[in-house]
Scaffold this motif. Structure first.
Motif, PDB file in Angstrom:
ATOM      1  N   ARG A  29      32.097  90.064 125.306  1.00 34.96           N
ATOM      2  CA  ARG A  29      31.413  90.012 123.769  1.00 34.96           C
ATOM      3  C   ARG A  29      32.655  88.046 124.045  1.00 34.96           C
ATOM      4  N   MET A  30      31.753  87.180 123.056  1.00 35.93           N
ATOM      5  CA  MET A  30      32.242  85.757 122.639  1.00 35.93           C
ATOM      6  C   MET A  30      31.846  85.411 121.070  1.00 35.93           C
ATOM      7  N   MET A  31      32.533  85.237 120.910  1.00 33.76           N
ATOM      8  CA  MET A  31      32.249  84.377 119.086  1.00 33.76           C
ATOM      9  C   MET A  31      32.162  82.601 118.845  1.00 33.76           C
ATOM     10  N   ARG A  32      32.309  82.058 117.921  1.00 34.58           N
ATOM     11  CA  ARG A  32      32.134  80.629 118.182  1.00 34.58           C
ATOM     12  C   ARG A  32      33.275  80.504 116.609  1.00 34.58           C
ATOM     13  N   THR A  33      34.474  79.256 117.081  1.00 25.64           N
ATOM     14  CA  THR A  33      35.445  79.318 115.149  1.00 25.64           C
ATOM     15  C   THR A  33      35.296  77.947 115.185  1.00 25.64           C
ATOM     16  N   SER A  34      35.346  77.691 113.727  1.00 25.78           N
ATOM     17  CA  SER A  34      35.392  76.269 113.836  1.00 25.78           C
ATOM     18  C   SER A  34      37.405  76.155 113.164  1.00 25.78           C
ATOM     19  N   TYR A  35      37.732  77.266 113.557  1.00 24.68           N
ATOM     20  CA  TYR A  35      39.652  77.260 113.055  1.00 24.68           C
ATOM     21  C   TYR A  35      39.941  76.962 114.852  1.00 24.68           C
ATOM     22  N   PHE A  36      40.679  75.445 115.444  1.00 26.30           N
ATOM     23  CA  PHE A  36      40.955  75.101 117.002  1.00 26.30           C
ATOM     24  C   PHE A  36      41.818  76.066 117.139  1.00 26.30           C
ATOM     25  N   PRO A  37      41.140  77.074 118.304  1.00 29.76           N
ATOM     26  CA  PRO A  37      43.230  78.322 118.771  1.00 29.76           C
ATOM     27  C   PRO A  37      43.627  77.507 119.211  1.00 29.76           C
ATOM     28  N   GLY A  38      42.964  76.092 120.249  1.00 36.96           N
ATOM     29  CA  GLY A  38      44.280  76.659 121.477  1.00 36.96           C
ATOM     30  C   GLY A  38      44.407  77.600 122.892  1.00 36.96           C
ATOM     31  N   LEU A  39      45.930  77.371 122.621  1.00 35.25           N
ATOM     32  CA  LEU A  39      46.433  78.196 123.761  1.00 35.25           C
ATOM     33  C   LEU A  39      45.333  78.424 124.536  1.00 35.25           C
ATOM     34  N   GLY A  40      45.611  77.598 125.860  1.00 34.16           N
ATOM     35  CA  GLY A  40      44.224  78.323 127.057  1.00 34.16           C
ATOM     36  C   GLY A  40      42.964  77.810 126.915  1.00 34.16           C
TER      37      GLY A  40
END
Length: 490
Positions: free
Chosen positions: A244-255
């Motif tokens: 599973r995957m999700m969406r985020t409004s907070y930019f995660p970066g790291l790959g």
């Protein structure tokens, strides 16, 4: 060419960044002109809990000044730079780099991508490690193509007149190196998609397949601007699903991966330091989000670095999940498109049982959905109970999904989550008015002149680039800062 729902040309980039012995501790700017929020009669906000939370998460000395009159930029924390001895830093960095390249060399699908390793500076030990892989494990046909880039470090340091900031060596070099390397990949090499990783990562077997499967989402959904393999809340203690995957409004970066079109938009405005904080500004992201996996597809091994210290590394990063399976098919990903994703999230929250803070996970029942409402002031205590970062990450419009002991826990910000029903939302009070003070004039003095009083509880509603731009010209844009004088115009 790597074919995924159309003709895409891929490029894989790893940034080998050198630390400098003169790296000094980060400090936050102070301004003379305050942005004010005023209303009549309101008690001051006690930020003691928030201050303690930042201190616990970032134990190194940090110039963070939180006061009852003004509120720091939300969702922000910065560590001081670690001073690393010359010999030790070189050995540490080359050790990280060698592990990263060894992990990269084992990836399935590597022969379909071009690998560029961009080195900032002339460190011979770093160059020797890269050369070893250039001649062996990463040489074609193992990769589609392999190139080693070296940038002559010409750091822009000191006081930057454009941004009115003092440029900190580690942050500035890293940001300027990113800009140079991404210009090479997109503008000189002409690639359509770029995956960016750093020199202190290990990769899941399906790392490249994950990007191949999700690249089409960037074409289909304009509300998405990146794909990341990192879940900021991806602790092993939660019940994450590797499919599973999700969406985020907070930019995660790291790959992470972005498209050529995005670089044409943001590249000309790239900051001279703290690029990741800049990516998280609303004025940069413009409401766009990233897709990320529930179970991390990379694992950070960099205990020492520009943005890391040992305690934070051990408290958070060593506890992260890390997928070990080679997954080739992730099924139908249409649930990640904005309309469908929000529809599912709203349905979940409507059926959820309201849960009061602080959260006690022992009381959760399997199969049930719980909704916990928080404010910026109460979030650090909630986060500490759950073991996650003390400021919201990995959220979709300030709703965070956490699978806990067979139950689903939704954390929602009462001020900023637009998906909450009216009865659960916290709105600005009537009679509130935002206005600028004169230079050198305090918040309280400006409010008295208007026969009003400052209400620090409501500062959260104006602590954004959008609100500041209504009152100030913001000639050089907006930046994330901490201090007892923000939000402000400098």
């Amino acid at each position: 060419m790597f074919i995924i729902a159309g003709l895409l040309e891929w490029r894989y980039y790893t940034a080998s960044e050198q630390m400098d012995n003169s790296a000094r501790r980060s400090a936050f700017s102070r301004s003379d002109l305050n942005s004010l929020y005023a209303r009549s009669q309101s008690p001051p906000l006690d930020l003691g809990e928030l201050h303690k939370s930042f201190r616990k998460a970032f134990p190194e000395p940090v110039n963070v000044s939180l006061s009852t009159g003004l509120v720091p930029h939300r969702a922000t924390g910065q560590t001081a730079l670690k001073r690393i001895a010359g010999d030790g830093s070189g050995k540490e960095l080359t050790k990280y780099l060698e592990k990263t390249l060894s992990s990269l060399a084992e990836l399935s699908g590597l022969d379909k991508v071009t690998v560029y390793i961009s080195q900032d500076g002339q460190d011979m030990a770093v160059k020797d490690v890269i050369h070893k892989f250039e001649e062996g494990p990463l040489a074609p046909p193992k990769t589609r193509r392999f190139e080693h880039w070296q940038r002559e470090r010409l750091p822009q340091l000191g006081h930057d007149q454009a941004s009115m900031q003092t440029l900190i060596p580690g942050h500035a070099w890293l940001s300027q190196h990113y800009k140079w390397a991404l210009d090479q990949a997109f503008l000189q090499k002409g690639h359509s998609h770029v995956i960016i990783v750093e020199d202190d990562m290990l990769f899941s077997p399906d790392f490249l397949h994950f990007f191949a499967a999700t690249a089409v989402l960037l074409e289909q959904d304009p509300s998405l601007w990146c794909i990341s393999t990192w879940n900021d809340n991806g602790l092993k203690t939660f019940d994450w699903d590797p499919m599973r995957m999700m969406r985020t409004s907070y930019f995660p970066g790291l790959g992470w991966m972005m498209r050529h079109e995005l670089w044409l938009e943001i590249g000309p405005h790239w900051p001279k330091q703290s690029w990741d904080h800049w990516m998280r500004l609303n004025t940069t992201a413009k409401g766009r989000e990233c897709v990320y996996p529930e179970v991390n597809r990379n694992y950070n091994i960099g205990e020492k670095g520009v943005n890391m210290n040992s305690q934070v590394f051990k408290q958070y990063l060593t506890q992260m999940s890390f997928n070990q399976e080679l997954i080739m098919d992730y099924g139908d990903l249409s649930y990640l498109l904005e309309a469908e994703y929000e529809q599912q999230l709203v349905a979940l929250s409507q059926d959820a049982e309201l849960m009061s803070l602080p959260i006690g996970t022992r009381s959760l029942s399997q199969g049930k959905v719980y909704l916990a409402l928080y404010t910026a002031e109460s979030y650090p205590r909630t986060a500490r109970k759950l073991g996650i970062w003390p400021f919201p990450r990995g959220h979709h419009h300030f709703v965070t999904k956490l699978p806990v002991k067979g139950a689903m826990l939704l954390l929602a910000d009462q001020r900023f989550c637009p998906l909450l029903p009216e009865q659960h939302s916290m709105k600005p009070r009537k009679g509130l008015r935002a206005f600028p003070a004169a230079q050198h004039e305090s918040c309280y003095a400006a409010c008295r002149n208007q026969e009003m009083e400052c209400n620090s509880h409501e500062f959260w509603f104006i602590n954004s680039c959008e609100e500041l731009s209504k009152h100030f010209p913001c000639e050089q844009g907006c930046a994330v800062e901490l201090g007892n004088d923000v939000p402000n115009y400098v």
